[in-house]
Design a protein around this motif. Structure first.
Motif, PDB file in Angstrom:
ATOM      1  N   VAL A 102      16.926  -0.229   6.041  1.00 29.49           N
ATOM      2  CA  VAL A 102      15.968   0.342   5.098  1.00 29.49           C
ATOM      3  C   VAL A 102      15.861   1.845   5.334  1.00 29.49           C
ATOM      4  O   VAL A 102      15.582   2.276   6.458  1.00 29.49           O
ATOM      5  CB  VAL A 102      14.585  -0.321   5.264  1.00 29.49           C
ATOM      6  N   PRO A 103      16.087   2.674   4.305  1.00 24.20           N
ATOM      7  CA  PRO A 103      16.029   4.135   4.493  1.00 24.20           C
ATOM      8  C   PRO A 103      14.612   4.618   4.760  1.00 24.20           C
ATOM      9  O   PRO A 103      13.627   3.929   4.467  1.00 24.20           O
ATOM     10  CB  PRO A 103      16.566   4.680   3.160  1.00 24.20           C
ATOM     11  N   ALA A 104      14.521   5.839   5.287  1.00 24.63           N
ATOM     12  CA  ALA A 104      13.227   6.401   5.690  1.00 24.63           C
ATOM     13  C   ALA A 104      12.248   6.483   4.530  1.00 24.63           C
ATOM     14  O   ALA A 104      11.042   6.263   4.710  1.00 24.63           O
ATOM     15  CB  ALA A 104      13.439   7.778   6.311  1.00 24.63           C
ATOM     16  N   GLU A 105      12.722   6.797   3.323  1.00 26.25           N
ATOM     17  CA  GLU A 105      11.825   6.926   2.176  1.00 26.25           C
ATOM     18  C   GLU A 105      11.107   5.618   1.882  1.00 26.25           C
ATOM     19  O   GLU A 105       9.899   5.596   1.626  1.00 26.25           O
ATOM     20  CB  GLU A 105      12.604   7.374   0.945  1.00 26.25           C
ATOM     21  N   ARG A 106      11.825   4.505   1.939  1.00 28.91           N
ATOM     22  CA  ARG A 106      11.199   3.206   1.697  1.00 28.91           C
ATOM     23  C   ARG A 106      10.259   2.818   2.828  1.00 28.91           C
ATOM     24  O   ARG A 106       9.249   2.147   2.610  1.00 28.91           O
ATOM     25  CB  ARG A 106      12.283   2.137   1.504  1.00 28.91           C
ATOM     26  N   VAL A 107      10.587   3.257   4.045  1.00 28.19           N
ATOM     27  CA  VAL A 107       9.680   3.005   5.173  1.00 28.19           C
ATOM     28  C   VAL A 107       8.355   3.727   4.953  1.00 28.19           C
ATOM     29  O   VAL A 107       7.276   3.167   5.178  1.00 28.19           O
ATOM     30  CB  VAL A 107      10.324   3.441   6.503  1.00 28.19           C
ATOM     31  N   ARG A 108       8.428   4.983   4.485  1.00 29.82           N
ATOM     32  CA  ARG A 108       7.201   5.734   4.187  1.00 29.82           C
ATOM     33  C   ARG A 108       6.360   5.028   3.136  1.00 29.82           C
ATOM     34  O   ARG A 108       5.137   4.918   3.259  1.00 29.82           O
ATOM     35  CB  ARG A 108       7.542   7.151   3.720  1.00 29.82           C
ATOM     36  N   GLU A 109       7.010   4.576   2.078  1.00 28.61           N
ATOM     37  CA  GLU A 109       6.282   3.903   1.005  1.00 28.61           C
ATOM     38  C   GLU A 109       5.617   2.625   1.508  1.00 28.61           C
ATOM     39  O   GLU A 109       4.457   2.343   1.185  1.00 28.61           O
ATOM     40  CB  GLU A 109       7.244   3.579  -0.140  1.00 28.61           C
ATOM     41  N   ALA A 110       6.348   1.843   2.295  1.00 31.27           N
ATOM     42  CA  ALA A 110       5.807   0.591   2.816  1.00 31.27           C
ATOM     43  C   ALA A 110       4.660   0.859   3.788  1.00 31.27           C
ATOM     44  O   ALA A 110       3.648   0.142   3.794  1.00 31.27           O
ATOM     45  CB  ALA A 110       6.912  -0.212   3.501  1.00 31.27           C
ATOM     46  N   ALA A 111       4.798   1.878   4.622  1.00 30.52           N
ATOM     47  CA  ALA A 111       3.735   2.214   5.578  1.00 30.52           C
ATOM     48  C   ALA A 111       2.483   2.685   4.854  1.00 30.52           C
ATOM     49  O   ALA A 111       1.365   2.357   5.255  1.00 30.52           O
ATOM     50  CB  ALA A 111       4.222   3.282   6.548  1.00 30.52           C
ATOM     51  N   SER A 112       2.665   3.453   3.778  1.00 28.89           N
ATOM     52  CA  SER A 112       1.526   3.923   2.990  1.00 28.89           C
ATOM     53  C   SER A 112       0.772   2.743   2.387  1.00 28.89           C
ATOM     54  O   SER A 112      -0.473   2.691   2.429  1.00 28.89           O
ATOM     55  CB  SER A 112       2.014   4.858   1.881  1.00 28.89           C
ATOM     56  N   ARG A 113       1.500   1.763   1.846  1.00 23.07           N
ATOM     57  CA  ARG A 113       0.850   0.587   1.262  1.00 23.07           C
ATOM     58  C   ARG A 113       0.115  -0.217   2.332  1.00 23.07           C
ATOM     59  O   ARG A 113      -1.000  -0.699   2.115  1.00 23.07           O
ATOM     60  CB  ARG A 113       1.893  -0.298   0.567  1.00 23.07           C
ATOM     61  N   ALA A 114       0.751  -0.368   3.502  1.00 20.71           N
ATOM     62  CA  ALA A 114       0.120  -1.143   4.570  1.00 20.71           C
ATOM     63  C   ALA A 114      -1.160  -0.473   5.053  1.00 20.71           C
ATOM     64  O   ALA A 114      -2.171  -1.146   5.278  1.00 20.71           O
ATOM     65  CB  ALA A 114       1.102  -1.313   5.737  1.00 20.71           C
ATOM     66  N   ALA A 115      -1.139   0.855   5.218  1.00 17.45           N
ATOM     67  CA  ALA A 115      -2.329   1.571   5.659  1.00 17.45           C
ATOM     68  C   ALA A 115      -3.448   1.431   4.637  1.00 17.45           C
ATOM     69  O   ALA A 115      -4.622   1.252   4.994  1.00 17.45           O
ATOM     70  CB  ALA A 115      -1.997   3.034   5.902  1.00 17.45           C
ATOM     71  N   ALA A 116      -3.091   1.505   3.341  1.00 18.48           N
ATOM     72  CA  ALA A 116      -4.096   1.360   2.283  1.00 18.48           C
ATOM     73  C   ALA A 116      -4.672  -0.055   2.293  1.00 18.48           C
ATOM     74  O   ALA A 116      -5.880  -0.261   2.078  1.00 18.48           O
ATOM     75  CB  ALA A 116      -3.478   1.684   0.933  1.00 18.48           C
ATOM     76  N   GLU A 117      -3.833  -1.037   2.549  1.00 16.95           N
ATOM     77  CA  GLU A 117      -4.298  -2.422   2.583  1.00 16.95           C
ATOM     78  C   GLU A 117      -5.252  -2.653   3.760  1.00 16.95           C
ATOM     79  O   GLU A 117      -6.267  -3.333   3.619  1.00 16.95           O
ATOM     80  CB  GLU A 117      -3.113  -3.382   2.670  1.00 16.95           C
ATOM     81  N   ILE A 118      -4.920  -2.084   4.906  1.00 19.27           N
ATOM     82  CA  ILE A 118      -5.812  -2.214   6.063  1.00 19.27           C
ATOM     83  C   ILE A 118      -7.134  -1.511   5.786  1.00 19.27           C
ATOM     84  O   ILE A 118      -8.213  -2.039   6.098  1.00 19.27           O
ATOM     85  CB  ILE A 118      -5.146  -1.635   7.326  1.00 19.27           C
ATOM     86  N   SER A 119      -7.067  -0.324   5.182  1.00 21.81           N
ATOM     87  CA  SER A 119      -8.296   0.416   4.838  1.00 21.81           C
ATOM     88  C   SER A 119      -9.158  -0.411   3.908  1.00 21.81           C
ATOM     89  O   SER A 119     -10.384  -0.469   4.074  1.00 21.81           O
ATOM     90  CB  SER A 119      -7.932   1.752   4.180  1.00 21.81           C
ATOM     91  N   ALA A 120      -8.535  -1.076   2.914  1.00 19.90           N
ATOM     92  CA  ALA A 120      -9.290  -1.911   1.982  1.00 19.90           C
ATOM     93  C   ALA A 120      -9.956  -3.067   2.730  1.00 19.90           C
ATOM     94  O   ALA A 120     -11.088  -3.451   2.424  1.00 19.90           O
ATOM     95  CB  ALA A 120      -8.369  -2.440   0.896  1.00 19.90           C
ATOM     96  N   GLY A 121      -9.261  -3.604   3.723  1.00 23.88           N
ATOM     97  CA  GLY A 121      -9.820  -4.684   4.515  1.00 23.88           C
ATOM     98  C   GLY A 121     -11.011  -4.258   5.344  1.00 23.88           C
ATOM     99  O   GLY A 121     -11.858  -5.082   5.724  1.00 23.88           O
ATOM    100  N   LEU A 122     -11.116  -2.953   5.613  1.00 19.81           N
ATOM    101  CA  LEU A 122     -12.250  -2.424   6.370  1.00 19.81           C
ATOM    102  C   LEU A 122     -13.413  -2.045   5.467  1.00 19.81           C
ATOM    103  O   LEU A 122     -14.446  -1.596   5.944  1.00 19.81           O
ATOM    104  CB  LEU A 122     -11.814  -1.186   7.180  1.00 19.81           C
ATOM    105  N   GLY A 123     -13.220  -2.192   4.155  1.00 17.22           N
ATOM    106  CA  GLY A 123     -14.321  -1.958   3.231  1.00 17.22           C
ATOM    107  C   GLY A 123     -14.332  -0.606   2.570  1.00 17.22           C
ATOM    108  O   GLY A 123     -15.335  -0.209   1.966  1.00 17.22           O
ATOM    109  N   LEU A 124     -13.200   0.154   2.656  1.00 20.86           N
ATOM    110  CA  LEU A 124     -13.155   1.459   1.999  1.00 20.86           C
ATOM    111  C   LEU A 124     -13.144   1.278   0.487  1.00 20.86           C
ATOM    112  O   LEU A 124     -12.308   0.529  -0.010  1.00 20.86           O
ATOM    113  CB  LEU A 124     -11.910   2.248   2.435  1.00 20.86           C
TER     114      LEU A 124
END
Length: 252
Positions: free
Chosen positions: A230-252
């Motif tokens: 998986v190229p770095a660009e797709r890793v960035r996109e996936a990491a961004s989505r995961a961080a947003a999902e965790i933030s949503a789970g914390l009630g943001l």
């Protein structure tokens, strides 16, 4: 209160209450935490600058309460996982890891890279959760490991987004350092070579809590080798989505 039960701290800041048994117990735990192998009673006594008889009862109590494990054949003492268990009972940390583990697992599966979650622990960055790479080759960081705030990409992101991510979000930053943190805030993440292993690129996104400040940082130590499908660009996109999902789970 009699003068024999309380002293005064240097500089006259207030009373200093001595609890010798507690001091001995904490000294023992701190010494054993820095050792990979077990230690004998004599070795521990030397390390904490006390006699073996002075620490015998403390060692016995710590073992009975489950904080220490003593190997029956050798008599060597080691730390148990009791302290680790207590740390993870803390409500904020439980909520954070509960919200993070599933998104982190999906991130690792999608990218073929490991990822870890870190928080500020006083003046250090502490890893509190990790998802290992499903690939045959990857880079992992031990849960509980600590790193420099100033020298790591993870620390820079935590500092940049502390306190809501606004102009006041980088407490203690000054001059050029504030400029770097402002740049991180503008981009929303940081990607740079690892401070210790230059062959690894750290891709770090903030995990925002309900207040809007960084509750943690999600880091992908990206290993760019022939194993990296998986190229770095797709890793960035996936990491961004995961961080947003965790933030949503914390009630943001």
């Amino acid at each position: 209160m009699s003068s024999s039960s309380a002293g005064v701290e240097p500089g006259g800041k207030g009373p200093e209450y001595a609890v010798p048994a507690l001091d001995k117990a904490l000294d023992i735990l701190e010494v054993l935490a820095g050792r990979l192998e077990g230690m004998s009673q004599v070795e521990i006594a030397a390390a904490v600058e006390r006699s073996p008889s002075q620490i015998f009862r403390v060692l016995t109590t710590l073992e009975r309460r489950g904080y220490l494990f003593r190997e029956r054949q050798t008599g060597l003492y080691s730390l148990s996982l009791r302290l680790f268990d207590l740390a993870h009972r803390q409500e904020p940390l439980r909520a954070l890891t509960a919200a993070a583990l599933a998104p982190m697992r999906r991130l690792s599966d999608e990218t073929g890279q490991s990822c870890n979650l870190s928080v500020l622990d006083v003046d250090r960055v502490r890893v509190v959760a990790q998802a290992e790479s499903p690939a045959d080759f990857g880079f992992r960081v031990r849960v509980g490991a600590t790193f420099s705030v100033e020298e790591t990409a993870t620390g820079a992101v935590l500092r940049a987004f502390a306190g809501g991510g606004g102009a006041g979000g980088a407490a203690g930053a000054a001059g050029g350092d504030e400029g770097v943190l402002e740049s991180i805030r503008e981009r929303g993440f940081l990607e740079r070579a690892d401070a210790v292993r230059g062959s690894i690129t750290d891709v770090v996104f903030p995990v925002l809590g309900a207040s809007g400040g960084a509750a943690a940082a999600l880091t992908v130590p990206y290993v760019a080798t022939s194993y990296s499908a998986v190229p770095a660009e797709r890793v960035r996109e996936a990491a961004s989505r995961a961080a947003a999902e965790i933030s949503a789970g914390l009630g943001l």
